[in-house]
Design a protein around this motif. Structure first.
Motif, PDB file in Angstrom:
ATOM      1  N   PHE A  32      34.677   2.919  32.815  1.00 19.18           N
ATOM      2  CA  PHE A  32      35.742   2.204  33.522  1.00 19.18           C
ATOM      3  C   PHE A  32      36.244   1.039  32.666  1.00 19.18           C
ATOM      4  CE2 PHE A  32      37.194  -0.914  36.765  1.00 19.18           C
ATOM      5  CZ  PHE A  32      38.255  -0.165  37.246  1.00 19.18           C
TER       6      PHE A  32
ATOM      7  N   TRP B 206      39.865   2.003  31.743  1.00 20.49           N
ATOM      8  CA  TRP B 206      40.751   1.530  32.827  1.00 20.49           C
ATOM      9  C   TRP B 206      40.932   0.015  32.775  1.00 20.49           C
ATOM     10  CZ3 TRP B 206      41.478   6.418  34.207  1.00 20.49           C
ATOM     11  CH2 TRP B 206      42.391   6.705  35.218  1.00 20.49           C
TER      12      TRP B 206
ATOM     13  N   ARG C  79      44.725  -0.789  33.669  1.00 23.09           N
ATOM     14  CA  ARG C  79      45.518   0.063  34.574  1.00 23.09           C
ATOM     15  C   ARG C  79      45.339  -0.385  36.026  1.00 23.09           C
ATOM     16  NH1 ARG C  79      44.577   6.186  32.588  1.00 23.09           N
ATOM     17  NH2 ARG C  79      45.734   6.481  34.543  1.00 23.09           N
ATOM     18  N   CYS C  80      45.774  -1.566  36.320  1.00 20.61           N
ATOM     19  CA  CYS C  80      45.591  -2.100  37.676  1.00 20.61           C
ATOM     20  C   CYS C  80      46.364  -1.254  38.688  1.00 20.61           C
ATOM     21  CB  CYS C  80      46.072  -3.535  37.750  1.00 20.61           C
ATOM     22  SG  CYS C  80      45.243  -4.611  36.575  1.00 20.61           S
TER      23      CYS C  80
ATOM     24  N   VAL D 121      39.596   0.005  42.478  1.00 18.89           N
ATOM     25  CA  VAL D 121      39.112  -1.187  43.190  1.00 18.89           C
ATOM     26  C   VAL D 121      40.170  -2.297  43.190  1.00 18.89           C
ATOM     27  CG1 VAL D 121      36.633  -0.730  42.884  1.00 18.89           C
ATOM     28  CG2 VAL D 121      37.880  -1.939  41.078  1.00 18.89           C
ATOM     29  N   ALA D 122      41.418  -1.900  43.001  1.00 21.59           N
ATOM     30  CA  ALA D 122      42.505  -2.890  42.930  1.00 21.59           C
ATOM     31  C   ALA D 122      42.605  -3.711  44.211  1.00 21.59           C
ATOM     32  CB  ALA D 122      43.823  -2.190  42.637  1.00 21.59           C
TER      33      ALA D 122
HETATM   34  S1  SF4 Z   1      42.677  -4.181  39.350  1.00 20.50           S
HETATM   35 FE1  SF4 Z   1      41.061  -5.514  38.604  1.00 20.50          FE
HETATM   36  S2  SF4 Z   1      39.343  -4.185  38.224  1.00 20.50           S
HETATM   37 FE2  SF4 Z   1      41.142  -2.875  38.432  1.00 20.50          FE
HETATM   38  S3  SF4 Z   1      41.856  -2.565  36.339  1.00 20.50           S
HETATM   39 FE3  SF4 Z   1      42.965  -4.321  37.163  1.00 20.50          FE
HETATM   40  S4  SF4 Z   1      41.750  -6.102  36.572  1.00 20.50           S
HETATM   41 FE4  SF4 Z   1      40.454  -4.304  36.314  1.00 20.50          FE
END
Ligand code: SF4
Length: 333
Positions: free
Chosen positions: A184, A188, A195-196, A201-202
């Motif tokens: 991850f 990600w 890749r938010c 878990v965004a």
């Molecule tokens: S939303 Fe948070 S955990 Fe998810 S990719 Fe973006 S910064 Fe990382």
């Protein structure tokens, strides 16, 4: 999101997007260990080929232990950081002597070149030990998701993130969790352009909510180590030498030293300067001193710069001097 929610979401994500790697799905401690060592300072695409070649030539820890160091290093060629290969070779011999891989974190840690991260990675993936493997990826993911701004390169930061990761790791799926965090973080929640938008878990990501994704994790700026170049000249004239007390506002305040030249040409003392030693290293907090030592034995007493006085060589030991100057004294007495 509760801790459990985060872990579950991550494991689901891993089921869908986890990377296909040749050492995935194996439970052979040796193969896992080799992959971890290779990946310590190597990109995954390059590491994959090396791992395949390495495992083909040394399929077991016994085969690696029986090899010559030369052969191991030859196979490692191109990967750099050769101490990794040397340590791995030595550790393979430790393992064979021990009669197999240690199955505890302490046992794994006792192998040459194996630190906390590798011990946790091998322990969880090969033996199912419920231990979190915490590396840069994990720091980044946790700092962002939980909005933690404790600097990651401090003892407090290490403790904070290790404790949190340990809370998150599920006792019955430590292997999958550790791999999920690695993947991850690497694919990600990357350092730049995470890749938010389609992050699993965004919704609960604190950094995203507060607009701090590009500010986390925090790193404490290390004070730069400054280098200073000293030339010390020990002047000897009719049993006397020149010393001064070091001034306030600099290192070694109040201690004594012979004629010092810093960032300036060497003075003309009316005689040749004999070089006794060059580049003598002296490490202080935030400073490295590199010193050259000279001996000057002029026939006529030279004029000294302000602050220096003539001291009888017999009475030198009445003057407190820094350790670096002691070294010079030991060369002229
Ligand atoms: S939303 Fe948070 S955990 Fe998810 S990719 Fe973006 S910064 Fe990382």
């Amino acid at each position: 999101m509760s801790e459990r929610g985060f872990t579950a979401a991550l494991l689901r994500w891993f089921g869908l997007y986890g990377r296909e790697l040749p050492w995935r799905g194996i439970d052979d401690a040796y193969g896992i260990w080799v992959s971890e060592v290779i990946l310590q300072q190597t990109r995954i695409e390059q590491g994959r080929d090396y791992w395949l070649r390495f495992m083909e030539r040394f399929p077991t820890v016994e085969a690696l232990a029986a090899a010559s160091e030369d052969e191991v290093l030859r196979l490692w060629q191109g990967l750099g950081y050769y101490s990794r290969a040397r340590n791995m070779h030595a550790a393979a011999r430790q393992i064979v002597e021990h009669g197999g891989f240690p199955r505890t974190i302490e046992g794994l840690r006792s192998l040459k070149g194996v630190g906390d991260y590798t011990a946790a990675a091998v322990g969880s993936m090969a033996f199912g030990l419920p231990v979190a493997a915490v590396d840069g990826n994990v720091y980044r993911v946790l700092a962002r998701h939980y909005g933690i701004d404790v600097p990651i390169n401090t003892t407090r930061g290490k403790r904070t993130f290790e404790a949190l990761a340990q809370e998150l790791v599920p006792a019955d799926a430590a292997s999958a969790f550790n791999q999920a965090m690695m993947d991850f973080g690497a694919t990600w929640c990357t350092p730049r352009s995470p890749r938010c938008i389609d992050c699993p878990v965004a919704e609960t990501c604190e950094a995203l909510r507060t607009g701090r994704v590009d500010q986390l994790p925090v790193k404490e700026k290390k004070l730069q180590v400054k280098e200073r170049h000293f030339s010390y000249i020990y002047i000897r004239h009719e049993g006397m030498t020149a010393l001064r007390r070091r001034p306030a506002g600099d290192i070694w305040q109040g201690l004594w030293e012979p004629l010092l030249v810093e960032d300036a040409p060497l003075p003309d003392l009316g005689c040749p300067l004999m070089l006794l030693a060059s580049g003598v290293k002296h490490v202080l907090t935030h400073r490295i001193l590199l010193a050259d030592f000279y001996l000057a034995e002029p026939e006529a007493r030279p004029e000294l710069p302000p602050g220096y006085i003539w001291v009888s060589e017999q009475e030198l030991d009445r003057h407190g001097v820094p350790r670096l100057v002691e070294k010079l004294f030991s060369m002229v007495h």
